[in-house]
Enzyme design. Structure first.
Site, short mmCIF file in Angstrom:
data_model
loop_
_atom_site.label_atom_id
_atom_site.label_comp_id
_atom_site.label_asym_id
_atom_site.label_seq_id
_atom_site.Cartn_x
_atom_site.Cartn_y
_atom_site.Cartn_z
CG ASP A 47 35.41 50.25 49.66
OD1 ASP A 47 35.50 51.45 49.99
OD2 ASP A 47 34.71 49.86 48.72
CD GLU A 86 38.32 54.55 51.35
OE1 GLU A 86 38.83 54.17 50.27
OE2 GLU A 86 39.00 54.76 52.37
CD GLU A 146 38.12 58.04 44.79
OE1 GLU A 146 37.50 57.16 44.16
OE2 GLU A 146 38.81 57.81 45.80
#
Length: 418
Positions: free
Chosen positions: A403, A219, A250
């Site tokens: 998450d 992750e 990201e």
């Protein structure tokens, strides 16, 4: 291997409590003072973008953390991507989770009973991360937030040095996992270049010790150091993992760091273009994923942004993608609204109802059908599964959403034995 206690509170209220006056925004890669904090916060609040920063001054951070955790209305939660993914998976009563991160007394008390912490992972003091939240339309001085988001910062040396990675890998023999989830590499940005380099090489050596029949998911999280990101991509971390999870910030940072497609795009405007996102995801798997010629294990990417998710897989390695990507989207809607199931009165659709699948190649044009919300397309041995997200109108809590999405997607993903 990153775990901490998240202190969640109103950004504007904390800044006022610290006596910081609103002013112009300015991006800082590392925060060295209260001045840096307020400038960086204003910079990201104006964009409505999430960001995470290291606060270098231990004493000043300690003062801010104390003010935050004692502020009326501040909430303390399990934090750190690894602990959050573990906590999310532990909600399934049939699963046992091994968590190795710096676990202090407060965090230990907050963890689910299904989460096992080895004694070597326990420490006397908790690592605190401050999560400053703001709502859509909220104002601070001249700045007005276009949407709800949060700004995260910490002075976290233990997670920053990945102190628990070796403990984690050595605990796997006894634990015998079906899946390994790694996270926390972004925490190393607070380290010196030499330390980063050395620790990354040690991390690669450790990860290489994990038996190859156990799938590994990495992750990613918010980063600012392009050289470090480039090292993670090229220096053996990507080829060692089977799956990665990331968001739009990201993804863009990754392509900028490694000279991928659309690297000249400075930032997203509004909902990230599906064709652009697909091009970058395709490039990651084509350039760094598993092929007949390349010794890489990477065959899966779970991309999430507010409006939609895409699960991209190399053909022949994964199954049940429709359920996996849908489960991630459902988790986003329920967790943000803090409801057990999707409450249609509390969510809205932000995804494009029509889009093209690439901005580089001759694309196909796709129109969403509400009866079959997961759309599938194919490109050179790589499958794309796209789903819109039912976005929460008034999010109760945005932290750890990525998450939760990744954890839920993994839970429904079927990995084919090779």
């Amino acid at each position: 291997v990153n775990a901490c206690v998240d202190v969640v509170l109103s950004a504007v209220k904390l800044l006022e409590a610290l006596g910081l006056e609103p002013g112009d925004g300015k991006n800082h890669a590392v925060l060295n003072s209260g001045q840096d904090l307020k400038e960086a916060f204003a910079h990201f609040m104006e964009k409505g973008a999430a960001a995470e920063r290291f606060f270098s001054d231990a004493e000043a951070f300690h003062h801010i953390a104390r003010t935050a955790s004692e502020y009326p209305g501040a909430q303390l939660y399990v934090g750190g991507n690894a602990a959050l993914i573990g906590q999310k998976l532990a909600a399934n009563p049939d699963l046992k989770i091994l968590l190795c991160g710096p676990v202090g007394p407060k965090l230990h008390e907050l963890l689910d009973d299904n989460v096992v912490v080895p004694p070597e992972s326990m420490q006397e003091r908790d690592e605190f991360h401050l999560i400053l939240e703001y709502q859509a339309g909220e104002e601070w001085g001249q700045v007005r937030a276009p949407n709800a988001n949060r700004f995260i910062f910490s002075h976290d040396l233990s997670n920053g040095a990945l102190n628990m990675l070796e403990v984690f890998v050595s605990s796997l023999d006894e634990f015998q996992p079906d899946l390994v989830v790694l996270s926390g590499l972004h925490m190393m940005e607070g380290q010196t270049k030499e330390m980063q380099q050395r620790r990354l090489m040690e991390a690669v050596a450790s990860i290489s010790d994990i038996p190859t029949d156990i799938p590994i998911h990495l992750e990613l999280a918010s980063m600012t150091d392009q050289d470090f990101m480039s090292n993670i991509i090229h220096q053996q971390v990507f080829p060692l993992v089977n799956s990665i999870g990331l968001n739009e910030q990201e993804l863009l940072f990754l392509t900028q760091s490694a000279g991928g497609p659309h690297a000249s795009l400075a930032s997203w405007s509004g909902v990230p273009d599906v064709g652009v996102v697909s091009d970058i995801l395709f490039w990651i798997l084509k350039e760094h994923g598993k092929t007949a010629e390349r010794a890489s294990d990477l065959t899966r990417i779970h991309f999430h942004t507010l409006a939609y998710h895409i699960l991209v897989t190399v053909d022949g390695y994964w199954g049940n993608q429709v359920a996996a990507v849908a489960a991630g989207a459902r988790a986003a809607g329920t967790q943000a609204c803090a409801t057990e199931t999707i409450d249609t009165s509390k969510v809205f659709l932000k995804a494009p109802l029509e889009f093209v699948t690439s901005q580089i190649e001759a694309p196909s044009k796709i129109s969403l059908n509400p009866d079959e919300p997961v759309v599938h397309w194919h490109r050179e041995g790589i499958s794309f599964h796209f789903t819109p997200v039912l976005v929460c109108k008034d999010p109760v809590r945005t932290v750890g959403l990525g998450d939760a999405i990744s954890a839920e997607g993994l839970l429904y993903s079927e990995v084919y034995p090779q």
